[in-house]
Design a protein around this motif. Structure first.
Motif, mmCIF file in Angstrom:
data_model
loop_
_atom_site.group_PDB
_atom_site.id
_atom_site.type_symbol
_atom_site.label_atom_id
_atom_site.label_comp_id
_atom_site.label_asym_id
_atom_site.label_seq_id
_atom_site.Cartn_x
_atom_site.Cartn_y
_atom_site.Cartn_z
ATOM 1 N N CYS A 1 0.837 -1.219 0.000
ATOM 2 C CA CYS A 1 0.000 0.000 0.000
ATOM 3 C C CYS A 1 0.860 1.253 0.000
ATOM 4 C CB CYS A 1 -0.934 0.006 1.210
ATOM 5 S SG CYS A 1 -2.313 -1.138 1.078
ATOM 6 N N TRP A 2 1.890 1.278 0.843
ATOM 7 C CA TRP A 2 2.772 2.448 0.884
ATOM 8 C C TRP A 2 3.461 2.649 -0.459
ATOM 9 C CZ3 TRP A 2 2.192 6.258 3.917
ATOM 10 C CH2 TRP A 2 1.818 6.092 5.244
ATOM 11 N N ASP A 3 3.903 1.563 -1.073
ATOM 12 C CA ASP A 3 4.560 1.662 -2.372
ATOM 13 C C ASP A 3 3.598 2.208 -3.423
ATOM 14 O OD1 ASP A 3 6.793 0.989 -4.313
ATOM 15 O OD2 ASP A 3 5.171 -0.272 -5.102
ATOM 16 N N LEU A 4 2.381 1.706 -3.438
ATOM 17 C CA LEU A 4 1.389 2.175 -4.404
ATOM 18 C C LEU A 4 1.091 3.660 -4.205
ATOM 19 C CD1 LEU A 4 -0.524 1.532 -6.725
ATOM 20 C CD2 LEU A 4 -2.209 0.771 -5.025
ATOM 21 N N LEU A 5 0.977 4.077 -2.950
ATOM 22 C CA LEU A 5 0.730 5.488 -2.661
ATOM 23 C C LEU A 5 1.895 6.349 -3.158
ATOM 24 C CD1 LEU A 5 -1.189 7.513 -1.258
ATOM 25 C CD2 LEU A 5 0.115 7.123 0.835
ATOM 26 N N ARG A 6 3.118 5.901 -2.916
ATOM 27 C CA ARG A 6 4.293 6.653 -3.391
ATOM 28 C C ARG A 6 4.327 6.715 -4.916
ATOM 29 N NH1 ARG A 6 7.052 3.419 0.657
ATOM 30 N NH2 ARG A 6 7.253 4.682 2.520
ATOM 31 N N GLN A 7 3.999 5.614 -5.566
ATOM 32 C CA GLN A 7 3.959 5.610 -7.037
ATOM 33 C C GLN A 7 2.962 6.637 -7.558
ATOM 34 O OE1 GLN A 7 3.621 1.935 -9.342
ATOM 35 N NE2 GLN A 7 3.846 0.849 -7.390
ATOM 36 N N ARG A 8 1.767 6.646 -6.976
ATOM 37 C CA ARG A 8 0.723 7.575 -7.426
ATOM 38 C C ARG A 8 1.184 9.025 -7.244
ATOM 39 N NH1 ARG A 8 -4.285 5.987 -8.577
ATOM 40 N NH2 ARG A 8 -5.092 8.019 -7.954
ATOM 41 N N ARG A 9 1.776 9.310 -6.104
ATOM 42 C CA ARG A 9 2.223 10.685 -5.832
ATOM 43 C C ARG A 9 3.361 11.090 -6.769
ATOM 44 N NH1 ARG A 9 1.623 10.730 0.801
ATOM 45 N NH2 ARG A 9 -0.647 10.960 0.767
ATOM 46 N N ALA A 10 4.264 10.165 -7.048
ATOM 47 C CA ALA A 10 5.367 10.469 -7.965
ATOM 48 C C ALA A 10 4.837 10.720 -9.375
ATOM 49 C CB ALA A 10 6.374 9.325 -7.976
ATOM 50 N N LYS A 11 3.900 9.922 -9.807
ATOM 51 C CA LYS A 11 3.327 10.123 -11.140
ATOM 52 C C LYS A 11 2.635 11.486 -11.234
ATOM 53 C CE LYS A 11 2.832 5.420 -12.771
ATOM 54 N NZ LYS A 11 3.624 5.588 -13.983
ATOM 55 N N ARG A 12 1.907 11.838 -10.203
ATOM 56 C CA ARG A 12 1.223 13.136 -10.202
ATOM 57 C C ARG A 12 2.262 14.266 -10.232
ATOM 58 N NH1 ARG A 12 -1.784 12.378 -6.205
ATOM 59 N NH2 ARG A 12 -3.568 11.672 -7.396
ATOM 60 N N GLN A 13 3.335 14.117 -9.449
ATOM 61 C CA GLN A 13 4.366 15.150 -9.384
ATOM 62 C C GLN A 13 5.012 15.386 -10.748
ATOM 63 O OE1 GLN A 13 7.404 14.310 -6.494
ATOM 64 N NE2 GLN A 13 8.649 16.060 -7.072
ATOM 65 N N TYR A 14 5.132 14.324 -11.537
ATOM 66 C CA TYR A 14 5.783 14.446 -12.842
ATOM 67 C C TYR A 14 4.777 14.463 -13.994
ATOM 68 C CZ TYR A 14 10.050 13.959 -10.247
ATOM 69 O OH TYR A 14 11.075 14.181 -9.366
ATOM 70 N N ASP A 15 3.565 14.946 -13.691
ATOM 71 C CA ASP A 15 2.502 15.132 -14.682
ATOM 72 C C ASP A 15 2.167 13.859 -15.457
ATOM 73 O OD1 ASP A 15 2.133 17.841 -14.024
ATOM 74 O OD2 ASP A 15 3.823 18.412 -15.303
ATOM 75 N N GLU A 16 2.225 12.738 -14.758
ATOM 76 C CA GLU A 16 1.794 11.478 -15.334
ATOM 77 C C GLU A 16 0.466 11.098 -14.694
ATOM 78 O OE1 GLU A 16 4.804 8.434 -15.167
ATOM 79 O OE2 GLU A 16 6.388 9.888 -15.562
ATOM 80 N N ASN A 17 -0.207 10.131 -15.254
ATOM 81 C CA ASN A 17 -1.496 9.691 -14.745
ATOM 82 C C ASN A 17 -1.304 8.773 -13.532
ATOM 83 O OD1 ASN A 17 -4.036 8.692 -14.274
ATOM 84 N ND2 ASN A 17 -4.382 7.987 -16.360
ATOM 85 N N PRO A 18 -1.724 9.204 -12.341
ATOM 86 C CA PRO A 18 -1.545 8.368 -11.148
ATOM 87 C C PRO A 18 -2.348 7.071 -11.201
ATOM 88 C CG PRO A 18 -2.778 10.347 -10.612
ATOM 89 C CD PRO A 18 -2.328 10.482 -12.025
ATOM 90 N N ASP A 19 -3.397 7.028 -12.046
ATOM 91 C CA ASP A 19 -4.194 5.811 -12.165
ATOM 92 C C ASP A 19 -3.433 4.686 -12.869
ATOM 93 O OD1 ASP A 19 -6.339 6.940 -10.824
ATOM 94 O OD2 ASP A 19 -7.242 7.703 -12.673
ATOM 95 N N GLU A 20 -2.297 5.008 -13.462
ATOM 96 C CA GLU A 20 -1.474 3.993 -14.113
ATOM 97 C C GLU A 20 -0.573 3.253 -13.120
ATOM 98 O OE1 GLU A 20 0.567 6.004 -17.265
ATOM 99 O OE2 GLU A 20 -1.244 6.208 -18.470
ATOM 100 N N ALA A 21 -0.507 3.740 -11.887
ATOM 101 C CA ALA A 21 0.294 3.063 -10.862
ATOM 102 C C ALA A 21 -0.360 1.719 -10.544
ATOM 103 C CB ALA A 21 0.383 3.918 -9.608
ATOM 104 N N GLU A 22 0.464 0.714 -10.381
ATOM 105 C CA GLU A 22 -0.043 -0.622 -10.081
ATOM 106 C C GLU A 22 0.705 -1.215 -8.901
ATOM 107 O OE1 GLU A 22 -0.179 -3.260 -13.378
ATOM 108 O OE2 GLU A 22 -1.061 -1.755 -14.713
ATOM 109 N N PRO A 23 0.010 -2.023 -8.108
ATOM 110 C CA PRO A 23 0.689 -2.674 -6.985
ATOM 111 C C PRO A 23 1.827 -3.562 -7.491
ATOM 112 C CG PRO A 23 -1.688 -2.978 -6.838
ATOM 113 C CD PRO A 23 -1.407 -2.380 -8.174
#
Length: 77
Positions: free
Chosen positions: A44-66
């Motif tokens: 869960c923590w990894d997925l949350l970090r992925q989503r936040r990183a994607k958002r920070q770099y103007d990527e789609n956070p919904d593309e983050a996967e566990p």
């Protein structure tokens, strides 16, 4: 799963972890559940970090996967 859902899941897992640790019974079943809870928290923590990183770099956070449990296990928080 959006960030609110992930955070709710993290809080539920932390509550369960505390409950298991506070329990006077530490059976094999309890220890196995504790390991599973810890692994789920890592994911869960990894997925949350992925989503936040994607958002920070103007990527789609919904593309983050566990990621697989073995990959994220024992990440430093």
């Amino acid at each position: 799963m959006d960030e609110d859902d992930i955070l709710k899941r993290i809080h539920a897992l932390v509550d369960e972890e505390h409950s298991l640790r506070d329990s006077s019974e530490h059976t094999d079943e309890t220890r196995a559940r504790m390991s599973k809870v810890e692994a789920d928290l890592d994911q869960c923590w990894d997925l949350l970090r992925q989503r936040r990183a994607k958002r920070q770099y103007d990527e789609n956070p919904d593309e983050a996967e566990p990621r697989p449990e073995q990959q994220v296990q024992n990440y430093l928080q």
